[in-house]
Design a protein around this motif. Sequence first.
Motif, PDB file in Angstrom:
ATOM      1  N   CYS A 209       0.762  -1.221   0.043  1.00 50.97           N
ATOM      2  CA  CYS A 209       0.044   0.043  -0.043  1.00 50.97           C
ATOM      3  C   CYS A 209       0.941   1.328  -0.123  1.00 50.97           C
ATOM      4  N   GLY A 210       2.213   1.053   0.311  1.00 50.01           N
ATOM      5  CA  GLY A 210       3.015   2.113   0.070  1.00 50.01           C
ATOM      6  C   GLY A 210       3.100   3.046   1.625  1.00 50.01           C
ATOM      7  N   GLN A 211       2.709   2.448   2.482  1.00 48.76           N
ATOM      8  CA  GLN A 211       2.662   2.945   3.863  1.00 48.76           C
ATOM      9  C   GLN A 211       4.082   3.210   4.304  1.00 48.76           C
ATOM     10  N   LEU A 212       4.702   4.375   4.933  1.00 51.07           N
ATOM     11  CA  LEU A 212       5.999   4.552   5.213  1.00 51.07           C
ATOM     12  C   LEU A 212       6.231   4.105   6.674  1.00 51.07           C
ATOM     13  N   LYS A 213       5.181   3.705   7.468  1.00 51.23           N
ATOM     14  CA  LYS A 213       5.568   3.336   8.942  1.00 51.23           C
ATOM     15  C   LYS A 213       5.631   1.856   8.962  1.00 51.23           C
ATOM     16  N   LYS A 214       6.181   0.933   9.548  1.00 50.47           N
ATOM     17  CA  LYS A 214       6.372  -0.274   9.534  1.00 50.47           C
ATOM     18  C   LYS A 214       5.271  -0.813  10.387  1.00 50.47           C
ATOM     19  N   SER A 215       4.778  -0.018  11.626  1.00 52.67           N
ATOM     20  CA  SER A 215       3.973  -0.508  12.420  1.00 52.67           C
ATOM     21  C   SER A 215       2.344   0.123  12.018  1.00 52.67           C
ATOM     22  N   SER A 216       2.268   0.585  10.750  1.00 52.39           N
ATOM     23  CA  SER A 216       1.045   1.164  10.475  1.00 52.39           C
ATOM     24  C   SER A 216      -0.120   0.152   9.929  1.00 52.39           C
ATOM     25  N   GLU A 217      -1.265   0.659   9.707  1.00 52.83           N
ATOM     26  CA  GLU A 217      -2.370  -0.047   9.393  1.00 52.83           C
ATOM     27  C   GLU A 217      -2.402  -0.260   7.662  1.00 52.83           C
TER      28      GLU A 217
END
Length: 416
Positions: free
Chosen positions: A388-396
């Motif tokens: 999804c391209g999210q930058l934070k590893k702990s993100s949803e």
Amino acid sequence: MASRAVTELENTKDCSQAGKALFCPSHPTEELRLFCEQCDQPVCQNCVIDRHRQHLYDFTGNVIRRHGDSLREVLKNTQEHMDTLKDVLSQIDDKGSAIHSRAEAVATEISLFASGYVKAIEEHRDRLLKQLEDLKVQKENLLHLQKARLQQLLLDMKTGVEFTERLLTSGSDLEILITKGAVASRLAKLNSIAYNTRPSVDDGIQFCPKKRAGQCGGYEVFGVVLNKAVDPSRCTLHGEGLHSACQNQLASFTLLCNDFMGERMVRGGEAVQVTIIHKDKRDCAVKPTVCDNNDGTYHISYSPEEAGLYACCVFVKGQHVQGSPFTLTVKTKFREHQGVFHCCTFCSSGGQKAARCACGGTMPGGYQGCGHGYGHKGHPGCPHWSCCGQLKKSSECLGGPPSDLSQKSLLRTVTL
């Protein structure tokens, strides 16, 4: 009988009869010439016949050497113990003198320390009072300056208002039309002058007696004068858990306390209260935990048990902070990432040209995926999730890859 003999010996040791014959106490006419080994005492001839008949005995001249040597050995041990006791008594006297001298020296040290400490505290007190006086004068001067400016502004406005009212009530139509432009311009200029709608300084002067104040005269002292006071309307909230959270998962956000000038507070101790209540179920509330970081920030954490919309209120000194109350959305389930957390598709795919990434970045040379700072739009060289391209590893996870990505390319990226 032995004790009696010792007593008699003590009484006669300084007399001329001390070296003469001794007679038996039981038979006064008989001289003590024998020694009973069993009873360990001198006896006379009649005693041997009578009470000591079956006892082993001998002449005193025959046993004196053996018993004398035994007595001399006991005497020697006693003399050694006496010498030891004399030495201990001497040491006790010396130690008593040393303790007395040491106590006097320590008493002098205590007096010097106390005198220096009192002097340091007095100097610190005077310094604090001077600091407080300077702060009071500074605040009063700022208030006087603001007051003078506002009084002048009020006077100018009053003059302008009175002139305009007289013009409108007493002036002719021609006079009003002639002066309208100048009067309106003057009033507009007065209205445009920027000024604080509240006093330029506050009364937020506080004394914190437990706060370390450094050294004074070589002594560590406590107590500082603080100039700032928190302004709830200037406090701000930050963090991922401010507006969204997941059911049964810990979320958090941070409160930053500022003063009336918007400057960050550098101490804790404020009265912070947080309420999180379900909007549809008023009896359903979340009990948050407020942690004072003692630097002007407060960490608020919570774990909602039910999904839905919540009303979150944050108070400082009983007043809403900036943005409070706000709506908090609690989702039912945390959406896990289905991809890989990588720096770029080029690396994770082993250099395959067909491998793509959900961030949408491409790389020159026919590569369909993102690379190190190339066509990596929005993600220049940062690690991110391929799904999804999210930058934070702990993100949803925000969702799947772009629709134009082939299933084959996606699987390749994910598995690698």
